[in-house]
Design a protein around this motif. Structure first.
Motif, PDB file in Angstrom:
ATOM      1  N   VAL A  55     169.729  77.319  10.588  1.00 40.54           N
ATOM      2  CA  VAL A  55     169.466  78.888  10.509  1.00 40.54           C
ATOM      3  C   VAL A  55     170.436  79.551  11.436  1.00 40.54           C
ATOM      4  N   SER A  56     171.587  78.690  11.911  1.00 41.92           N
ATOM      5  CA  SER A  56     172.429  79.488  12.900  1.00 41.92           C
ATOM      6  C   SER A  56     173.945  79.311  12.151  1.00 41.92           C
ATOM      7  N   GLY A  57     173.981  79.340  10.733  1.00 44.85           N
ATOM      8  CA  GLY A  57     175.243  79.205  10.320  1.00 44.85           C
ATOM      9  C   GLY A  57     175.901  78.051   9.597  1.00 44.85           C
ATOM     10  N   MET A  58     175.155  76.812   9.829  1.00 47.90           N
ATOM     11  CA  MET A  58     175.301  75.533   8.908  1.00 47.90           C
ATOM     12  C   MET A  58     175.482  75.802   7.541  1.00 47.90           C
ATOM     13  N   LYS A  59     174.080  76.509   7.288  1.00 46.97           N
ATOM     14  CA  LYS A  59     173.840  76.491   5.838  1.00 46.97           C
ATOM     15  C   LYS A  59     174.854  77.428   5.153  1.00 46.97           C
ATOM     16  N   GLU A  60     175.250  78.420   5.475  1.00 44.64           N
ATOM     17  CA  GLU A  60     176.436  79.113   4.909  1.00 44.64           C
ATOM     18  C   GLU A  60     177.758  78.536   5.044  1.00 44.64           C
ATOM     19  N   GLU A  61     178.036  78.012   6.002  1.00 39.88           N
ATOM     20  CA  GLU A  61     179.541  77.261   6.347  1.00 39.88           C
ATOM     21  C   GLU A  61     179.601  75.960   5.158  1.00 39.88           C
ATOM     22  N   LEU A  62     178.486  75.248   5.245  1.00 42.32           N
ATOM     23  CA  LEU A  62     178.638  74.035   4.443  1.00 42.32           C
ATOM     24  C   LEU A  62     178.176  74.365   3.016  1.00 42.32           C
ATOM     25  N   MET A 287     158.265  77.805  11.284  1.00 43.92           N
ATOM     26  CA  MET A 287     158.265  79.092  11.978  1.00 43.92           C
ATOM     27  C   MET A 287     159.525  79.707  11.624  1.00 43.92           C
ATOM     28  N   GLY A 288     160.557  79.042  12.028  1.00 39.23           N
ATOM     29  CA  GLY A 288     161.995  79.437  12.090  1.00 39.23           C
ATOM     30  C   GLY A 288     162.558  79.702  10.723  1.00 39.23           C
ATOM     31  N   GLN A 289     161.955  79.087   9.633  1.00 39.71           N
ATOM     32  CA  GLN A 289     162.345  79.386   8.263  1.00 39.71           C
ATOM     33  C   GLN A 289     161.467  80.514   7.918  1.00 39.71           C
ATOM     34  N   TRP A 290     160.162  80.630   8.246  1.00 34.68           N
ATOM     35  CA  TRP A 290     159.554  81.741   7.874  1.00 34.68           C
ATOM     36  C   TRP A 290     160.256  83.169   8.367  1.00 34.68           C
ATOM     37  N   LEU A 291     160.544  83.012   9.942  1.00 31.26           N
ATOM     38  CA  LEU A 291     161.103  84.214  10.522  1.00 31.26           C
ATOM     39  C   LEU A 291     162.532  84.515   9.835  1.00 31.26           C
ATOM     40  N   LYS A 292     163.333  83.688   9.430  1.00 32.69           N
ATOM     41  CA  LYS A 292     164.647  84.050   8.497  1.00 32.69           C
ATOM     42  C   LYS A 292     164.301  84.562   7.323  1.00 32.69           C
ATOM     43  N   PHE A 297     164.729  89.741  12.052  1.00 36.22           N
ATOM     44  CA  PHE A 297     165.079  89.107  13.393  1.00 36.22           C
ATOM     45  C   PHE A 297     166.433  88.571  13.631  1.00 36.22           C
ATOM     46  N   THR A 298     166.970  88.692  14.815  1.00 37.37           N
ATOM     47  CA  THR A 298     168.135  88.118  14.998  1.00 37.37           C
ATOM     48  C   THR A 298     168.286  86.536  15.032  1.00 37.37           C
ATOM     49  N   VAL A 299     169.479  86.153  15.000  1.00 34.19           N
ATOM     50  CA  VAL A 299     169.699  84.506  15.140  1.00 34.19           C
ATOM     51  C   VAL A 299     168.962  84.211  16.521  1.00 34.19           C
ATOM     52  N   PRO A 300     169.512  84.910  17.505  1.00 31.55           N
ATOM     53  CA  PRO A 300     169.009  84.211  18.787  1.00 31.55           C
ATOM     54  C   PRO A 300     167.220  84.146  18.791  1.00 31.55           C
ATOM     55  N   GLN A 301     166.845  85.250  18.168  1.00 34.82           N
ATOM     56  CA  GLN A 301     165.357  85.336  18.194  1.00 34.82           C
ATOM     57  C   GLN A 301     164.618  84.156  17.082  1.00 34.82           C
ATOM     58  N   ILE A 302     165.303  83.908  15.897  1.00 34.68           N
ATOM     59  CA  ILE A 302     164.940  82.936  15.015  1.00 34.68           C
ATOM     60  C   ILE A 302     165.090  81.619  15.872  1.00 34.68           C
ATOM     61  N   ASP A 303     165.871  81.333  16.908  1.00 37.35           N
ATOM     62  CA  ASP A 303     166.071  80.248  17.634  1.00 37.35           C
ATOM     63  C   ASP A 303     165.046  80.233  18.773  1.00 37.35           C
ATOM     64  N   ASN A 304     164.619  81.289  19.210  1.00 37.06           N
ATOM     65  CA  ASN A 304     163.876  81.268  20.606  1.00 37.06           C
ATOM     66  C   ASN A 304     162.372  81.454  20.118  1.00 37.06           C
ATOM     67  N   TYR A 305     161.881  82.097  19.103  1.00 35.40           N
ATOM     68  CA  TYR A 305     160.657  82.332  18.895  1.00 35.40           C
ATOM     69  C   TYR A 305     159.775  81.027  18.759  1.00 35.40           C
ATOM     70  N   ASP A 419     160.214  77.362  -0.603  1.00 35.97           N
ATOM     71  CA  ASP A 419     158.839  77.952  -0.668  1.00 35.97           C
ATOM     72  C   ASP A 419     158.657  79.024   0.497  1.00 35.97           C
ATOM     73  N   ALA A 420     159.577  79.058   1.463  1.00 38.00           N
ATOM     74  CA  ALA A 420     159.465  80.235   2.638  1.00 38.00           C
ATOM     75  C   ALA A 420     159.613  81.496   1.796  1.00 38.00           C
ATOM     76  N   PRO A 421     158.601  82.498   2.459  1.00 41.18           N
ATOM     77  CA  PRO A 421     158.058  82.246   3.778  1.00 41.18           C
ATOM     78  C   PRO A 421     156.584  82.052   3.626  1.00 41.18           C
ATOM     79  N   ARG A 422     156.129  81.672   2.409  1.00 46.30           N
ATOM     80  CA  ARG A 422     154.610  81.575   2.376  1.00 46.30           C
ATOM     81  C   ARG A 422     154.150  80.365   2.591  1.00 46.30           C
TER      82      ARG A 422
END
Length: 488
Positions: A55-62, A287-292, A297-305, A419-422
């Motif tokens: 959720v912090s960039g690997m998905k897009e880069e790879l 929860m991280g996938q749901w937030l994304k 939400f920002t990337v730090p928020q997705i990592d922290n919450y 299936d995110a976010p449900r």
């Protein structure tokens, strides 16, 4: 003083009577728990970093699509399954002080390799071999804990150990947020790549510490910080439990017959195969996938919450482990009831279509209670199988192995990233899993009680024969003395 003693007993378990045994317990607590917890911390740090990297960039880069993320976890799980029983049996023939750190170095090197991956296929290969190496940690440590600690000491230590892995998950999110903020783009590397580099750097010194300080098991320990008297006590204090077998290092083909012909292997394996899936919300970072997915939400928020899920998991684990050790019966089953009820409530809240955002946050965090069952379930299995060390090693490994066999396909079916976010299928699956956990918990509780009653009945039946044999030997000894007296 009496109040302080009761508080100490509740927090830390049974207090040894002798000063020497208290000193021994303090030493093994420090050197066993410190290394095992650090090892498991780095283990879970690595596992969780894949979710956080995704959720912090690997998905897009790879250029990852569809269920690529789920497949990474599935391939890791396959390696984990392959290595589970062989790793635990290796502890019977290779000193744990050598085996644990060796496996840790292997996965540390592979973690460095992850930071250099260019395609998702390379991640697949790395994660498979990492799974084989990392499978030594969890069940291997539970085997070690069962080799050193009494039943009244075991639950808390298992809880502390399990919490260290959860702390790795908690720290991973915070670490990823800090790395993304401060290192993203440094030396031409993305933040998620720096995350794996730092993870590998953390892992290596812990492995060195294990080589130098880990005490093996009571019957083989040569730790320099244990005196000869303490080594003897470490064996004798477990021998006071007549059903405890502390021998080590002997494997035979009869082990297969003992394991397959006993309910323990089936019951305990089924228990964790089912109950372990209640951790799916946390282990798949839903929860991280749901937030994304919902956005805003920002990337730090997705990592922290999502760290709140782990924080509640740690609190639940430590409180439940402390409570089960404090009870006279050492009953572990109530923890499984507690966590099942929590995940049912959490699923119901998330399934409701009009649930407000705050209530959804509460539900995700409440689901963290599912992790409380790890420590108590394995402490329970250690107690059940305490009379056979080799069987215990296989049962503990099989419990985690069968859980991972299920986990290899479970997220792909019920928690695909698409299936995110449900995650509707997954929420209903969680309700069913919790109900199944309650049923299997009852089965293991019933079988344990039946086995105990059978053993007690056999001992009572054998007691008169033993007394009669003792009397015959005694009278025979007297007759021999009389005959000898007459001859003289």
């Amino acid at each position: 003083m009496a109040v302080l003693r009761k508080i100490r007993h509740f927090v830390w378990g049974e207090i040894p009577e002798s000063k020497t045994e208290r000193r021994l317990l303090l030493k093994i607590d420090w050197f066993i728990l410190s290394y095992c917890c650090l090892m498991y911390f780095s283990n879970y740090l690595d596992r969780s970093n894949v979710s956080n990297a995704y959720v912090s960039g690997m998905k897009e880069e790879l250029n990852m699509h569809g269920t690529d993320f789920n497949q990474i976890n599935t391939i890791f799980t396959c390696g984990y399954i392959v290595g589970m029983i062989p790793n635990n049996l290796m502890l019977q023939v290779v000193r744990p002080r050598i085996w644990f750190p060796a496996m840790q170095i292997v996965w540390g090197v592979l973690t460095f390799c992850t930071s250099a991956a260019k395609t998702v296929q390379q991640i697949y290969a790395i994660r498979f071999f990492q799974g084989i190496a990392e499978s030594s940690t969890f069940v291997g440590t539970h085997y070690i804990l069962g080799s050193w600690y009494k039943p009244g000491e075991l639950g808390k230590r298992s809880g502390i150990f399990t919490s260290s892995g959860l702390a790795g998950t908690l720290f991973s999110g915070l670490l990823q947020a800090a790395v993304y903020t401060n290192l993203n783009g440094t030396s031409g590397r993305s933040g998620w790549r720096w995350l794996f580099i730092i993870d590998g750097i953390i892992t290596m010194p812990i492995a060195l510490y294990g080589f130098l300080m880990f005490p093996d098991v009571p019957t083989t320990t040569k730790a320099f910080y244990l005196s000869d008297e303490e080594r003897l006590i470490s064996c004798e204090r477990l021998e006071t439990d007549k059903n405890k077998d502390i021998t080590h290092g002997h494997l035979s083909w009869s082990l297969i017959k003992r394991v397959v012909g006993n309910w323990r292997w089936y019951g305990c394996s089924l228990l964790f195969a089912v109950s372990g899936e209640t951790e799916s919300f946390g282990s798949n970072n839903l929860m991280g996938q749901w937030l994304k997915a919902i956005g805003g939400f920002t990337v730090p928020q997705i990592d922290n919450y999502p760290s709140g899920v782990t924080a509640f998991a740690i609190a639940s684990t430590l409180v439940c482990a402390t409570w089960t050790d404090a009870t006279r019966s050492r009953a572990r089953w109530p923890v499984l009831v507690y966590m099942s009820i929590c995940v049912i409530i959490a699923s119901a809240i998330l399934l409701a279509p009009s649930t407000p955002l705050g209530a959804r946050f509460f539900a995700w965090y409440l689901a963290g209670a599912s992790y409380a069952g790890q420590a108590t379930t394995f402490a329970w299995a250690n107690q059940i199988c305490a009379d056979d060390h080799a069987e215990r090693a296989v049962v503990l490994a099989s419990m985690n192995m069968w859980n991972n066999v299920v986990n290899a396909w479970w997220p792909l079916v019920f928690y695909p990233a698409t299936d995110a976010p449900r995650f509707t299928k997954g929420l209903w699956a969680m309700v069913g899993t919790a109900i199944a956990t309650l049923l299997v918990t009852w089965f293991v509780w019933y079988m344990e009680r039946r086995e105990k009653r059978t053993r007690e009945a056999q001992e009572e039946a054998a007691e008169p024969e033993k007394e009669e044999a003792d009397e015959r030997r005694s009278s025979g000894g007297e007759d021999e003395k009389s005959v000898a007296s007459r001859r003289s």
